[in-house]
Design a protein around this motif. Sequence first.
Motif, mmCIF file in Angstrom:
data_model
loop_
_atom_site.group_PDB
_atom_site.id
_atom_site.type_symbol
_atom_site.label_atom_id
_atom_site.label_comp_id
_atom_site.label_asym_id
_atom_site.label_seq_id
_atom_site.Cartn_x
_atom_site.Cartn_y
_atom_site.Cartn_z
ATOM 1 N N PRO A 185 -16.604 16.185 29.501
ATOM 2 C CA PRO A 185 -15.290 15.969 28.875
ATOM 3 C C PRO A 185 -14.237 15.636 29.937
ATOM 4 O O PRO A 185 -14.240 16.196 31.030
ATOM 5 N N ASP A 186 -13.367 14.713 29.628
ATOM 6 C CA ASP A 186 -12.306 14.347 30.552
ATOM 7 C C ASP A 186 -11.084 13.936 29.750
ATOM 8 O O ASP A 186 -11.018 14.134 28.536
ATOM 9 N N LEU A 187 -10.080 13.363 30.431
ATOM 10 C CA LEU A 187 -8.841 12.971 29.767
ATOM 11 C C LEU A 187 -9.104 11.948 28.668
ATOM 12 O O LEU A 187 -8.506 12.019 27.584
ATOM 13 N N LEU A 188 -10.009 11.005 28.930
ATOM 14 C CA LEU A 188 -10.320 9.981 27.940
ATOM 15 C C LEU A 188 -10.920 10.601 26.682
ATOM 16 O O LEU A 188 -10.553 10.230 25.555
ATOM 17 N N VAL A 189 -11.830 11.539 26.864
ATOM 18 C CA VAL A 189 -12.431 12.223 25.718
ATOM 19 C C VAL A 189 -11.369 13.000 24.937
ATOM 20 O O VAL A 189 -11.341 12.973 23.694
ATOM 21 N N ALA A 190 -10.470 13.668 25.662
ATOM 22 C CA ALA A 190 -9.433 14.466 25.004
ATOM 23 C C ALA A 190 -8.501 13.584 24.176
ATOM 24 O O ALA A 190 -8.195 13.893 23.015
ATOM 25 N N LEU A 191 -8.067 12.477 24.758
ATOM 26 C CA LEU A 191 -7.151 11.591 24.040
ATOM 27 C C LEU A 191 -7.853 10.887 22.878
ATOM 28 O O LEU A 191 -7.286 10.739 21.793
ATOM 29 N N GLY A 192 -9.090 10.452 23.114
ATOM 30 C CA GLY A 192 -9.844 9.825 22.036
ATOM 31 C C GLY A 192 -10.091 10.795 20.892
ATOM 32 O O GLY A 192 -9.963 10.435 19.715
ATOM 33 N N GLY A 193 -10.436 12.040 21.229
ATOM 34 C CA GLY A 193 -10.659 13.051 20.205
ATOM 35 C C GLY A 193 -9.388 13.374 19.434
ATOM 36 O O GLY A 193 -9.426 13.571 18.214
ATOM 37 N N THR A 194 -8.270 13.403 20.138
ATOM 38 C CA THR A 194 -6.990 13.676 19.480
ATOM 39 C C THR A 194 -6.620 12.556 18.515
ATOM 40 O O THR A 194 -6.132 12.798 17.403
ATOM 41 N N PHE A 195 -6.851 11.305 18.945
ATOM 42 C CA PHE A 195 -6.581 10.168 18.059
ATOM 43 C C PHE A 195 -7.452 10.249 16.808
ATOM 44 O O PHE A 195 -6.982 10.039 15.685
ATOM 45 N N ALA A 196 -8.746 10.533 17.010
ATOM 46 C CA ALA A 196 -9.662 10.635 15.872
ATOM 47 C C ALA A 196 -9.219 11.751 14.927
ATOM 48 O O ALA A 196 -9.234 11.581 13.694
ATOM 49 N N ALA A 197 -8.822 12.887 15.487
ATOM 50 C CA ALA A 197 -8.374 14.013 14.661
ATOM 51 C C ALA A 197 -7.124 13.642 13.874
ATOM 52 O O ALA A 197 -6.994 13.989 12.689
ATOM 53 N N TRP A 198 -6.198 12.933 14.517
ATOM 54 C CA TRP A 198 -4.967 12.527 13.832
ATOM 55 C C TRP A 198 -5.285 11.568 12.671
ATOM 56 O O TRP A 198 -4.682 11.675 11.599
ATOM 57 N N ALA A 199 -6.223 10.657 12.877
ATOM 58 C CA ALA A 199 -6.600 9.732 11.804
ATOM 59 C C ALA A 199 -7.143 10.500 10.597
ATOM 60 O O ALA A 199 -6.808 10.198 9.439
ATOM 61 N N LEU A 200 -7.956 11.511 10.861
ATOM 62 C CA LEU A 200 -8.511 12.319 9.762
ATOM 63 C C LEU A 200 -7.424 13.154 9.085
ATOM 64 O O LEU A 200 -7.389 13.265 7.851
ATOM 65 N N VAL A 201 -6.538 13.736 9.882
ATOM 66 C CA VAL A 201 -5.445 14.529 9.319
ATOM 67 C C VAL A 201 -4.529 13.653 8.479
ATOM 68 O O VAL A 201 -4.104 14.034 7.381
ATOM 69 N N ARG A 202 -4.248 12.466 9.007
ATOM 70 C CA ARG A 202 -3.355 11.553 8.259
ATOM 71 C C ARG A 202 -4.000 11.139 6.935
ATOM 72 O O ARG A 202 -3.314 10.999 5.920
ATOM 73 N N GLY A 203 -5.319 10.943 6.955
ATOM 74 C CA GLY A 203 -6.002 10.652 5.711
ATOM 75 C C GLY A 203 -5.942 11.828 4.753
ATOM 76 O O GLY A 203 -5.746 11.655 3.539
ATOM 77 N N LEU A 204 -6.088 13.032 5.276
ATOM 78 C CA LEU A 204 -6.016 14.242 4.446
ATOM 79 C C LEU A 204 -4.647 14.372 3.803
ATOM 80 O O LEU A 204 -4.536 14.754 2.625
ATOM 81 N N LEU A 205 -3.595 14.038 4.539
ATOM 82 C CA LEU A 205 -2.244 14.106 3.988
ATOM 83 C C LEU A 205 -2.048 13.124 2.838
ATOM 84 O O LEU A 205 -1.203 13.344 1.961
ATOM 85 N N GLU A 206 -2.842 12.057 2.842
ATOM 86 C CA GLU A 206 -2.785 11.080 1.754
ATOM 87 C C GLU A 206 -3.741 11.435 0.625
ATOM 88 O O GLU A 206 -3.863 10.688 -0.349
ATOM 89 N N GLY A 207 -4.471 12.545 0.786
ATOM 90 C CA GLY A 207 -5.380 12.982 -0.258
ATOM 91 C C GLY A 207 -6.786 12.441 -0.137
ATOM 92 O O GLY A 207 -7.606 12.612 -1.043
ATOM 93 N N ASP A 208 -7.101 11.763 0.986
ATOM 94 C CA ASP A 208 -8.435 11.192 1.164
ATOM 95 C C ASP A 208 -8.789 11.243 2.649
ATOM 96 O O ASP A 208 -8.506 10.311 3.396
ATOM 97 N N VAL A 209 -9.400 12.338 3.067
ATOM 98 C CA VAL A 209 -9.715 12.512 4.481
ATOM 99 C C VAL A 209 -10.692 11.451 4.971
ATOM 100 O O VAL A 209 -10.670 11.064 6.150
ATOM 101 N N LEU A 210 -11.542 10.931 4.072
ATOM 102 C CA LEU A 210 -12.524 9.931 4.478
ATOM 103 C C LEU A 210 -11.878 8.605 4.853
ATOM 104 O O LEU A 210 -12.487 7.797 5.561
ATOM 105 N N SER A 211 -10.647 8.374 4.391
ATOM 106 C CA SER A 211 -9.983 7.118 4.730
ATOM 107 C C SER A 211 -9.697 7.015 6.220
ATOM 108 O O SER A 211 -9.535 5.924 6.764
ATOM 109 N N GLY A 212 -9.618 8.161 6.904
ATOM 110 C CA GLY A 212 -9.380 8.151 8.341
ATOM 111 C C GLY A 212 -10.648 8.046 9.160
ATOM 112 O O GLY A 212 -10.598 7.905 10.385
ATOM 113 N N LEU A 213 -11.810 8.117 8.471
ATOM 114 C CA LEU A 213 -13.080 8.102 9.189
ATOM 115 C C LEU A 213 -13.328 6.813 9.973
ATOM 116 O O LEU A 213 -13.796 6.882 11.115
#
Length: 435
Positions: free
Chosen positions: A58-86
């Motif tokens: 794990p490094d900075l790239l992994v951390a930032l990439g993981g954070t972006f992926a998590a935000w996409a899923l969270v943003r989809g969840l806020l819209e009522g469809d977590v899979l849309s962020g997949l």
Amino acid sequence: MGEVVGARRESVALPVPVLLVVAGFAAAVVAQGGYYLPGRVLSGLLVGVAVVLARPRPDLLVALGGTFAAWALVRGLLEGDVLSGLPSAVAVAVFVGAALVAAQADREQRELLATVVAGVGALIGLTGWVAVAFRLPFWTTLAEGLLRAASTLTYPNAAAAVMAAAAVLSLVLRPAVLTAVTGFLLCAGIGATMSRAGVLAFLAGVLVLCVFWGFKKTLTAVLPPVFGAVVAVAALLPSMRVADEPQPLLAVAGLVAGGLVTLGLPRLGRFMVPVALALTAGGGVALAGFTEGLATRVSFSSPDRAGATGAALDLVARTPLLGVGPGNGSFFFGGGNGGARVMRYVHDEYLQVLVELGAVGLVLALGVVVAVLIAVWRGRGTPLWAGALAAVVVVLVHSGFDFLWHLPAVLVVAGLCAGLGFPSTEDGRNEGVTA
């Protein structure tokens, strides 16, 4: 290593994780760029297995990439469809995973990997060229009266992005007949796509090579394939305009002649530049004869993209921080004939992220880009590194003009090229790092 790369030990072989990523790249290329679900699943699965086997730290790239992926899923969840962020989450995972796996290859394995990437790109160029010359509908795209090479990716601009990245990478490979032909097919393939952004991104990559590899070496490497491509594209033009009768024999003759030009120019020594200029003039004359049919390809005007950009900015103004949600970025605007137009993509991935994931998502995406550039910079010092950096710049520039991050083929090749420039994590050396 000397001035160029490509000399390898006889027993060199790519590690299994790298082979899996290459397989994922090839699978995405064949499966329409991996745009549709089967291609995305297959390419993503292959890269995922490669990451599991490679077990990168794990490094900075992994951390930032993981954070972006998590935000996409969270943003989809806020819209009522977590899979849309997949799709966004998987996209960043595929890119980061490919880079980290490629970084575990040693110096000689990286040289072989660069050759493989260039070779796959050359096959894309050749299939696209054949499709235009013989008017094969399944590997071409009809737009504005022109047949544009799309190859198996089926999207000309995505094909151009992959070939442009592979082309600048091929320029630093050891001079040989096969390398020269590969570079020529890549440049000719870019021309056959008629992608303005592809040409612009390729020129940006060449500029990076001029700065970090040297102007003279870059010029010597780039002139033969580019001017061979000028000859080949000039012979292909009659077959591009749908209103004209196709000229497959002329196109094939031009392709052969362009290959001979590519192989012959380096033998001219100090006469190479004058001959190249003469070829440019000839290509210009051929282009002038088709100006009417190619008007939309030789200008920067694009009313639909301008309309989509305006619509995208309106959406950003409404929800600047969080965005409208992943997958919700549809853009409505007025057409030139007074009717309404709608586009699913704004043809600018940075703006697309801003629209769908807001300023939060864009900052995280740019953080991933910065982390990649920092890692690549730490690996500086070799010609292959310069080619890798140039290839990454090609994709970053082209991403401002097309929806490239939605195609795994582009993401995997970008990740592989980035990993080629990272400091080595496998052979015990910090390859190319200077004090």
